[in-house]
Design a protein around this motif. Structure first.
Motif, PDB file in Angstrom:
ATOM      1  N   THR A 239       0.952  -1.139   0.022  1.00 35.26           N
ATOM      2  CA  THR A 239       0.139  -0.063  -0.161  1.00 35.26           C
ATOM      3  C   THR A 239       0.707   1.392  -0.075  1.00 35.26           C
ATOM      4  N   ASP A 240       2.159   1.164   0.168  1.00 37.96           N
ATOM      5  CA  ASP A 240       2.923   2.194   0.270  1.00 37.96           C
ATOM      6  C   ASP A 240       4.529   2.009   0.142  1.00 37.96           C
ATOM      7  N   PRO A 241       5.053   2.946  -0.266  1.00 38.10           N
ATOM      8  CA  PRO A 241       6.662   2.897  -0.933  1.00 38.10           C
ATOM      9  C   PRO A 241       7.476   2.321   0.103  1.00 38.10           C
ATOM     10  N   ARG A 242       6.969   2.215   1.248  1.00 39.36           N
ATOM     11  CA  ARG A 242       8.105   1.855   2.516  1.00 39.36           C
ATOM     12  C   ARG A 242       8.254   0.182   2.175  1.00 39.36           C
ATOM     13  N   GLY A 243       7.260  -0.518   1.529  1.00 36.73           N
ATOM     14  CA  GLY A 243       7.475  -1.889   1.372  1.00 36.73           C
ATOM     15  C   GLY A 243       7.732  -2.846   2.472  1.00 36.73           C
ATOM     16  N   GLY A 244       6.869  -2.462   3.497  1.00 33.15           N
ATOM     17  CA  GLY A 244       6.894  -2.978   4.676  1.00 33.15           C
ATOM     18  C   GLY A 244       6.578  -4.632   4.803  1.00 33.15           C
ATOM     19  N   TYR A 245       7.353  -5.652   5.394  1.00 33.13           N
ATOM     20  CA  TYR A 245       6.680  -6.870   5.311  1.00 33.13           C
ATOM     21  C   TYR A 245       7.395  -7.493   6.962  1.00 33.13           C
ATOM     22  N   THR A 246       6.331  -8.370   7.213  1.00 32.52           N
ATOM     23  CA  THR A 246       6.648  -9.050   8.607  1.00 32.52           C
ATOM     24  C   THR A 246       6.657 -10.631   8.579  1.00 32.52           C
ATOM     25  N   ILE A 247       7.295 -11.141   9.524  1.00 33.17           N
ATOM     26  CA  ILE A 247       7.329 -12.626   9.616  1.00 33.17           C
ATOM     27  C   ILE A 247       6.749 -12.983  11.007  1.00 33.17           C
ATOM     28  N   PRO A 248       6.039 -13.863  11.246  1.00 27.10           N
ATOM     29  CA  PRO A 248       5.667 -14.164  12.480  1.00 27.10           C
ATOM     30  C   PRO A 248       6.969 -14.969  13.471  1.00 27.10           C
ATOM     31  N   PRO A 249       7.069 -14.861  14.663  1.00 31.41           N
ATOM     32  CA  PRO A 249       7.846 -15.478  15.289  1.00 31.41           C
ATOM     33  C   PRO A 249       8.330 -17.076  14.933  1.00 31.41           C
ATOM     34  N   VAL A 250       9.480 -17.066  14.413  1.00 31.73           N
ATOM     35  CA  VAL A 250       9.873 -18.580  14.012  1.00 31.73           C
ATOM     36  C   VAL A 250      11.429 -18.504  14.375  1.00 31.73           C
ATOM     37  N   ALA A 251      11.975 -19.743  14.517  1.00 29.73           N
ATOM     38  CA  ALA A 251      13.317 -20.096  14.763  1.00 29.73           C
ATOM     39  C   ALA A 251      13.748 -19.367  15.973  1.00 29.73           C
ATOM     40  N   GLY A 252      12.814 -19.010  16.955  1.00 27.67           N
ATOM     41  CA  GLY A 252      12.968 -18.834  18.352  1.00 27.67           C
ATOM     42  C   GLY A 252      13.247 -17.104  18.239  1.00 27.67           C
ATOM     43  N   LYS A 253      12.861 -16.443  16.992  1.00 31.84           N
ATOM     44  CA  LYS A 253      13.086 -15.130  17.186  1.00 31.84           C
ATOM     45  C   LYS A 253      11.695 -14.369  17.335  1.00 31.84           C
ATOM     46  N   GLY A 254      11.893 -13.131  17.426  1.00 31.78           N
ATOM     47  CA  GLY A 254      10.763 -12.224  17.571  1.00 31.78           C
ATOM     48  C   GLY A 254       9.983 -12.246  16.395  1.00 31.78           C
ATOM     49  N   PHE A 255       9.144 -11.114  16.458  1.00 34.59           N
ATOM     50  CA  PHE A 255       8.088 -10.548  15.402  1.00 34.59           C
ATOM     51  C   PHE A 255       8.975  -9.621  14.302  1.00 34.59           C
ATOM     52  N   LYS A 256       9.356 -10.379  13.059  1.00 31.20           N
ATOM     53  CA  LYS A 256      10.295  -9.796  12.287  1.00 31.20           C
ATOM     54  C   LYS A 256       9.735  -8.634  11.313  1.00 31.20           C
ATOM     55  N   LEU A 257      10.093  -7.450  11.384  1.00 24.94           N
ATOM     56  CA  LEU A 257       9.787  -6.490  10.454  1.00 24.94           C
ATOM     57  C   LEU A 257      11.150  -5.997   9.709  1.00 24.94           C
ATOM     58  N   ALA A 258      10.712  -5.817   8.401  1.00 28.59           N
ATOM     59  CA  ALA A 258      11.782  -5.015   7.516  1.00 28.59           C
ATOM     60  C   ALA A 258      11.139  -4.263   6.371  1.00 28.59           C
ATOM     61  N   LEU A 259      11.788  -3.286   6.016  1.00 29.80           N
ATOM     62  CA  LEU A 259      11.299  -2.610   4.844  1.00 29.80           C
ATOM     63  C   LEU A 259      11.891  -2.951   3.677  1.00 29.80           C
ATOM     64  N   ASP A 260      11.210  -3.189   2.543  1.00 29.14           N
ATOM     65  CA  ASP A 260      12.043  -3.829   1.235  1.00 29.14           C
ATOM     66  C   ASP A 260      12.059  -2.405   0.322  1.00 29.14           C
ATOM     67  N   ARG A 261      13.200  -1.905   0.805  1.00 31.49           N
ATOM     68  CA  ARG A 261      13.478  -0.489  -0.091  1.00 31.49           C
ATOM     69  C   ARG A 261      15.034  -0.589   0.024  1.00 31.49           C
ATOM     70  N   HIS A 262      15.695  -0.105  -0.930  1.00 36.44           N
ATOM     71  CA  HIS A 262      17.049  -0.185  -1.114  1.00 36.44           C
ATOM     72  C   HIS A 262      17.922   1.023  -0.208  1.00 36.44           C
ATOM     73  N   GLY A 263      18.577   0.598   0.714  1.00 33.90           N
ATOM     74  CA  GLY A 263      19.269   1.252   1.720  1.00 33.90           C
ATOM     75  C   GLY A 263      20.644   1.791   1.093  1.00 33.90           C
ATOM     76  N   ALA A 264      21.343   2.429   1.908  1.00 32.94           N
ATOM     77  CA  ALA A 264      22.729   2.986   1.392  1.00 32.94           C
ATOM     78  C   ALA A 264      23.486   1.847   0.888  1.00 32.94           C
ATOM     79  N   PRO A 265      24.584   2.245   0.026  1.00 36.22           N
ATOM     80  CA  PRO A 265      25.714   1.416  -0.441  1.00 36.22           C
ATOM     81  C   PRO A 265      26.437   0.633   0.882  1.00 36.22           C
ATOM     82  N   PHE A 266      26.728  -0.660   0.686  1.00 30.26           N
ATOM     83  CA  PHE A 266      27.420  -1.451   1.905  1.00 30.26           C
ATOM     84  C   PHE A 266      28.385  -2.307   1.427  1.00 30.26           C
ATOM     85  N   ASP A 267      29.329  -2.260   2.277  1.00 33.05           N
ATOM     86  CA  ASP A 267      30.721  -3.294   2.086  1.00 33.05           C
ATOM     87  C   ASP A 267      30.120  -4.687   2.949  1.00 33.05           C
ATOM     88  N   PRO A 268      30.186  -5.690   2.319  1.00 31.09           N
ATOM     89  CA  PRO A 268      29.830  -7.111   3.060  1.00 31.09           C
ATOM     90  C   PRO A 268      31.113  -7.370   3.954  1.00 31.09           C
TER      91      PRO A 268
END
Ligand SMILES: Cc1cc2nc3c(=O)[nH]c(=O)nc-3n(C[C@H](O)[C@H](O)[C@H](O)COP(=O)(O)OP(=O)(O)OC[C@H]3O[C@@H](n4cnc5c(N)ncnc54)[C@H](O)[C@@H]3O)c2cc1C
Length: 374
Positions: A239-268
């Motif tokens: 619904t908006d350009p932030r591209g949010g998505y969530t994954i319910p708690p799995v693998a012993g983790k919490g409620f996952k949230l990330a924004l599917d938009r490209h961040g700053a350049p990154f060196d792995p």
């Protein structure tokens, strides 16, 4: 001499090594830090596997095939838990082209789904809040893959099938000459007829001439919130350009949230894996807007990973333009994980002489970003 060396034991390289071995080839799989390591793009705790790709039917077909192959592998490994069958909910405004395209592709390919009206979305997912009327698509067969553990399971299966798995960093080859062997730090050399470089976000560094700016590596923070009592499938918002998505708690983790938009350049190698205040504020603002009850939910954990995106978001799976026995496999572009099994099968078919699909070709990869695959 070995038939194939695969460099990179992320999701693309591990599945490629397994498929090449199953085709009867001798295979060595090399990774600098081991399969599913924390720096790799495949190194996160979870990744969404969904079938909807708008009108991009090829990715729906690949995701369908991959879902089947993932489950088959997990059954063989006695790790059915590596696929979490949560279902996937999409939300979008009525008539959104991606939603429309997804529905048409689903009908054409016979993919199980439910088209949800706005009242139905409100009734089923009371925790989710929108100021306007939005509609939904529910994929009952989809869910989440426990990514880093799943990649390790693939590499283990490859080893069980006879792939030699080696830990060590491969010295970047000289571009533009026939490659006879690779050198691994520590001194070992491995000769092979064919080489596959499935090095994810490291591909631009390894092949500055051929890949260079054709794959852009960007910083991608992920948040795990403490959210007991929120009952949601995987959720992807259009619904908006932030591209949010969530994954319910799995693998012993919490409620996952990330924004599917490209961040700053990154060196792995040298990029900081600590989230910034701005990144946390953006994630929290999205969470509070869409899940008002979670406005003050504590952050349990964070991850900073990276996308390695091509101009369009289509994968790069092709020969190096100046090295006939070198294959470049990467450009997962923030959506590649689920497709690992199909990528491995495709690379193997290419080596057996199948024609390359134009959208995966090196030639189609431009230096300017114009993302069209979501
Ligand atoms: C935050 C985030 C969320 C995502 N969410 C999703 C999702 O929900 N669903 C989905 O389908 N996809 C998702 N993706 C995308 C997906 O994770 C990637 O497309 C995929 O993991 C890429 O895999 P890869 O094998 O190409 O690269 P990688 O996993 O990075 O593997 C490359 C490997 O190469 C090795 N290597 C590099 N250089 C060398 C060298 N010189 N010598 C030896 N080894 C070397 C590295 O150690 C590494 O293990 C997401 C990505 C991120 C970052």
């Amino acid at each position: 001499m070995t038939d194939c060396v695969v460099v990179g034991a992320g999701v693309f390289g591990s599945w490629t090594a397994l498929r090449l071995r199953e085709s009867g080839r001798s295979v060595v799989l090399v990774d600098a830090f081991g399969a599913g390591n924390a720096k790799a793009s495949s190194g996160g705790a979870s990744r969404v596997i969904r079938l909807g790709y708008g009108a991009d039917e090829i990715y729906t077909r690949w995701a369908m095939r991959s879902l089947h192959l993932w489950k088959e592998l997990f059954a063989r490994a006695g790790r059915g838990d590596l696929f979490q069958h949560t279902g996937v909910l999409w939300t979008a405004r009525q008539g959104h082209p991606h939603g429309q395209g997804t529905l048409e592709t689903f009908r054409k390919l016979g993919v199980a789904h439910e088209a949800l009206s706005a009242p139905e979305v409100r009734r089923r997912y009371p925790a989710l809040r929108f100021a306007e009327e939005i509609v939904g698509i529910f994929e009952p067969e989809s869910g989440a893959l426990l990514a880093n553990q799943a990649v390790r399971a693939v590499a283990r299966e490859a080893a069980r099938m006879g792939v030699e798995v080696v830990e060590g960093a491969v010295v970047p080859p000289v571009e533009g000459t026939h490659l006879a062997r690779i050198a691994i730090d520590g001194g070992r050399m491995i000769e092979a007829a064919t080489f596959v470089f499935a090095c994810g976000p490291w591909l631009p560094k390894l092949f500055p001439q051929a890949v260079g700016r054709r794959i852009r590596v960007t910083r991608q923070p992920t948040f795990y919130f403490d959210a007991p009592g929120v009952d949601m499938p995987v959720w992807i918002d259009f619904t908006d350009p932030r591209g949010g998505y969530t994954i319910p708690p799995v693998a012993g983790k919490g409620f996952k949230l990330a924004l599917d938009r490209h961040g700053a350049p990154f060196d792995p190698d040298s990029g900081s894996r600590v989230v910034t205040e701005e990144e946390e504020a953006a994630a929290r603002a999205f969470l509070a807007e869409r899940f008002p009850a979670l406005g003050d939910a504590p952050v349990m954990e964070t991850e900073v990973c990276q996308y390695e995106s091509t101009s369009s978001g289509d994968f790069l799976i092709d020969r190096h333009p100046a090295m006939a026995n070198v294959w470049l496999v990467g450009g997962g572009s923030g959506h590649g994980f689920k497709h690992g099994p199909a990528v491995g099968a495709y690379v193997t078919a290419l080596m057996d002489g199948t024609d390359n699909e134009p959208r995966f070709s090196w030639r189609s990869k431009l230096e300017t970003a114009a993302r069209s695959v979501y």
